[in-house]
Design a protein around this motif. Structure first.
Motif, mmCIF file in Angstrom:
data_model
loop_
_atom_site.group_PDB
_atom_site.id
_atom_site.type_symbol
_atom_site.label_atom_id
_atom_site.label_comp_id
_atom_site.label_asym_id
_atom_site.label_seq_id
_atom_site.Cartn_x
_atom_site.Cartn_y
_atom_site.Cartn_z
ATOM 1 N N THR B 84 0.828 -1.211 0.000
ATOM 2 C CA THR B 84 0.000 0.000 0.000
ATOM 3 C C THR B 84 0.862 1.261 0.000
ATOM 4 O O THR B 84 0.426 2.335 0.386
ATOM 5 C CB THR B 84 -0.937 0.033 1.224
ATOM 6 O OG1 THR B 84 -0.127 -0.006 2.396
ATOM 7 C CG2 THR B 84 -1.887 -1.136 1.222
ATOM 8 N N GLY B 85 2.096 1.104 -0.452
ATOM 9 C CA GLY B 85 2.975 2.269 -0.573
ATOM 10 C C GLY B 85 2.532 3.156 -1.721
ATOM 11 O O GLY B 85 1.597 2.834 -2.443
ATOM 12 N N ARG B 86 3.233 4.286 -1.896
ATOM 13 C CA ARG B 86 2.766 5.252 -2.891
ATOM 14 C C ARG B 86 2.943 4.753 -4.322
ATOM 15 O O ARG B 86 2.283 5.246 -5.228
ATOM 16 C CB ARG B 86 3.477 6.587 -2.700
ATOM 17 C CG ARG B 86 4.965 6.560 -2.937
ATOM 18 C CD ARG B 86 5.518 7.982 -2.958
ATOM 19 N NE ARG B 86 5.632 8.542 -1.617
ATOM 20 C CZ ARG B 86 6.727 9.159 -1.179
ATOM 21 N NH1 ARG B 86 7.766 9.290 -1.960
ATOM 22 N NH2 ARG B 86 6.776 9.644 0.037
ATOM 23 N N ASP B 87 3.790 3.729 -4.499
ATOM 24 C CA ASP B 87 3.916 3.153 -5.839
ATOM 25 C C ASP B 87 2.566 2.666 -6.356
ATOM 26 O O ASP B 87 2.253 2.781 -7.536
ATOM 27 C CB ASP B 87 4.873 1.950 -5.812
ATOM 28 C CG ASP B 87 6.328 2.400 -5.861
ATOM 29 O OD1 ASP B 87 6.546 3.623 -5.803
ATOM 30 O OD2 ASP B 87 7.208 1.527 -5.932
ATOM 31 N N MET B 88 1.751 2.122 -5.413
ATOM 32 C CA MET B 88 0.479 1.553 -5.838
ATOM 33 C C MET B 88 -0.567 2.629 -6.103
ATOM 34 O O MET B 88 -1.638 2.346 -6.635
ATOM 35 C CB MET B 88 -0.036 0.576 -4.774
ATOM 36 C CG MET B 88 0.797 -0.686 -4.653
ATOM 37 S SD MET B 88 0.887 -1.600 -6.207
ATOM 38 C CE MET B 88 -0.725 -2.376 -6.206
ATOM 39 N N ALA B 89 -0.279 3.877 -5.724
ATOM 40 C CA ALA B 89 -1.204 4.968 -6.012
ATOM 41 C C ALA B 89 -0.981 5.513 -7.419
ATOM 42 O O ALA B 89 -1.726 6.365 -7.891
ATOM 43 C CB ALA B 89 -1.042 6.087 -4.988
ATOM 44 N N ALA B 90 0.055 4.993 -8.073
ATOM 45 C CA ALA B 90 0.301 5.404 -9.456
ATOM 46 C C ALA B 90 -0.699 4.710 -10.375
ATOM 47 O O ALA B 90 -1.491 3.883 -9.929
ATOM 48 C CB ALA B 90 1.726 5.035 -9.850
#
Lengths: 327, 295
Positions: B84-90
């Motif tokens: 759920t890190g910001r990579d997955m918000a991409a």
């Protein structure tokens, strides 16, 4: 080269510097705000050699854009400050009145033809000069008054030259009212009165062609007439075909003629050959021009060409680069 | 807050008429329940059922294929490990947020599990924090799991770091579980490889990869694009540079091959998902492949 509004250049440069500073500061503050489309793992892209090459190209284009922008702005600022060059102008070069004063006694006809022809050719280059033609023998007749209508001058000079050459030429009409012939003193005095604008600051000169074979009694002696010309600030250029070694008996008159002309500030030419006359007329014309070159006047004129061309070129390259960057 | 589970169900019902739903059921059953020996009952054959489970006598009697069902020996635990890190918000290759696809994929599998009475748990987090939801088997619990993934993944989250979650899993659990990792196109470092090697022995691991968007694609050509890790802008001039798309595609393919080889070596089944519409078929594919791989 100088600037008419140097303070404007300084003001614009300061404004530009402040604007750049403001943009840099706001950009720095904004650098952390993430807007747009988020992507992850773009290091796959950014570590590619192709990306590195593209980055170098991108930076070069950006640098070129900045340079072009700087050039555009500075040249525009310089333009706004009105670059000017001080040009020295010499007024009054063509501010001359010339009276051709021709002795039309029989012995002078050949020379008169040469003088009128040469003067007709010289008139082609005139611009602003006024020319008059006076012929005299026992009395003086104004063939045409001072005028700057060069077509008319040429036609009149041509006409009198033709009359000189034809056996029944009417050129001598009205020149015999007087006692004797070649009354040179009276002729010169009459010519000095042909200048119609004594109040205006114009250069005045008389080209007096005579063989100085005075017969009879004139009202004015030659020195008197010369003094009259000098009083009116008129230069007298003398052309004397009679002053030759073959006529030594006239040497005294010739010397007198020479002294009169030089005293008025003019010049004196003794000659035997009518063919030399065009050269003499030319010389008088150019000498007059140098004499009349007035004090130089300084005029500051705008010289926007260089900054304007620079601005245009840099604007064109900005458009070109921006187009490439937008691609 | 809209129910994420309802979205999952509606996604499944879209596929119902294509019998993908039934296939999923069959695959899931054979994945976890086909190994029991205690006969339970007969039911109609659905595609995906083990051929060896078909009761030929009953089939002959009924005139239609019948499948034996066995009593499950015990309840299984499906443990989701989600990034759920910001990579997955991409965004994903299709422009949807990767976390949304992750929620959907976890939802489909989790829904199948709860329907079969299996337990669903969650280990999710980023480099700074790892959250844990114990394994349970209700719809409400599954909804909570999905909501956790959904809420935790934002652009303001800390950077992604799957190592933290994997080592949490390795530290905390002694029993065998089905571990479903929901992550993206990340490259696996030595630490992660070592962890996976160790975990693959203990658990069955299924790996769902949500594909990253291609920054060189034409759809992003006019967009303002930034990297979630550091916020750096990626000017369109650079992304659309000549020949770069090809170079990038080769790089991505090479990375995918490398990680595929690693997963093969470790016995991890994997599937790649590019868009929400692909979730159900991709999960089905994952289950089919896992069944085949186990044999």
């Amino acid at each position: 080269m100088g600037l008419i509004l140097p303070w404007l250049l300084a003001a614009l440069l300061i404004i530009a510097a402040l604007a750049v500073l403001a943009v840099v500061l706001t950009r720095r503050r904004r650098a952390d705000v993430r807007t747009g489309t988020p992507l992850a793992h773009t290091d796959r892209l950014t570590t590619l050699p192709g990306y590195h090459r593209a980055l170098l190209r991108y930076r070069a284009l950006l640098a070129a854009l900045v340079v072009a922008g700087l050039v555009l702005f500075s040249s525009a600022a310089v333009l706004a400050a009105r670059p000017s060059a001080t040009i020295a102008t010499y007024p009054q070069t063509a501010n001359r009145d010339i009276v051709l004063c021709l002795d039309v006694s029989g012995s002078m006809i050949d020379y008169d033809v040469a003088i009128t022809r040469a003067f007709g050719a010289l008139a082609e280059e005139f611009d602003g000069e006024r020319v008059s033609l006076v012929v005299f023998n026992a009395s003086a007749v104004t063939y045409f008054p001072l005028t700057s209508d060069y077509a008319y001058i040429r036609s009149q000079l041509e006409r009198i030259a033709t009359q000189f050459e034809s056996p029944d030429g009417a050129y001598f009409d009205g020149t015999f009212f007087g006692e004797g012939s070649s009354l040179i003193g009276d002729g010169l005095a009459a010519c000095t009165l042909r200048f119609d604008t004594p109040d205006q600051a114009r250069s005045r000169s008389i080209i007096l062609a005579t063989d100085n074979l005075e017969v009879g009694r004139s009202i004015f002696t030659l020195p008197d007439a010369g003094a009259l010309a000098a009083d009116h600030d008129i230069r007298v250029y003398g052309i004397n075909p009679g002053d030759t070694t073959s006529r030594d008996y006239l040497a005294q008159y010739a010397e007198e003629f020479r002294q009169v002309t030089t005293r008025t500030g003019g010049d004196y030419y003794a000659l035997d050959d009518a063919g030399a006359i065009p050269a003499i007329v030319d010389r008088i014309g150019s000498q007059q021009a140098t004499v009349m070159r007035g004090a130089p006047q300084l005029v500051a004129a705008d010289t926007p060409v260089l900054p304007a061309v620079l601005a245009l070129l840099s604007l064109a390259s900005i458009i070109g680069i921006a187009g490439r960057l937008r691609r | 807050m809209p129910s994420l589970l309802r979205k999952v169900k509606s996604k499944l019902s879209i596929h119902a008429h294509r019998r993908v739903s039934a296939l999923l059921e069959g695959e899931y059953s054979s994945l976890l329940h086909g190994r029991s020996v205690e006969f339970d009952d007969l039911r109609h054959y659905v595609p995906g059922d083990e051929l060896t489970d078909i009761d030929w006598k009953a089939t002959a009697r009924m005139g239609t294929p019948m499948t034996r069902r066995y009593v499950a020996t015990r309840k299984h635990t499906i443990m989701f490990v989600a990034d759920t890190g910001r990579d997955m918000a991409a965004i994903s290759a299709a422009g949807e947020t990767k976390a949304d696809i992750a929620v959907l994929a976890a939802g489909v599998l989790g829904y199948l599990a709860t329907r079969h009475g299996d337990l669903v748990g969650l280990i999710a987090g980023d480099s700074g924090h790892t959250g844990f939801r114990r394994a349970a088997s209700t719809d409400g619990h599954l909804e909570g799991v999905l909501q956790f993934i959904h809420a935790a993944t934002t652009l303001d989250s800390r950077p992604s770091d799957l190592t933290t979650q994997l080592s949490y899993l390795a530290r905390r659990f002694r029993r065998r579980m089905i571990v479903v990792v929901v992550s993206d196109d990340r490259r696996l470092g030595d630490t992660e490889t070592a962890l996976l090697q160790r975990l693959a022995v203990q658990h069955e691991i299924l790996w769902i990869t949500i594909c990253d968007a291609d920054p060189t694609s034409g759809e992003l050509a006019s967009a303002t694009v930034f990297e979630v890790a550091d916020g750096a802008r990626l000017p369109a001039f650079l992304r659309s540079s000549h020949g770069l798309a090809h170079e990038y595609a080769e790089r991505v393919a090479a990375d995918a091959r490398a990680i595929g080889d690693l997963f093969d070596r470790l016995g991890i089944t994997t599937t790649r998902i590019e868009r929400e519409a692909d979730v159900v078929p991709a999960v089905l594919r994952l289950l089919v492949e896992h069944r085949r791989a186990r044999r």
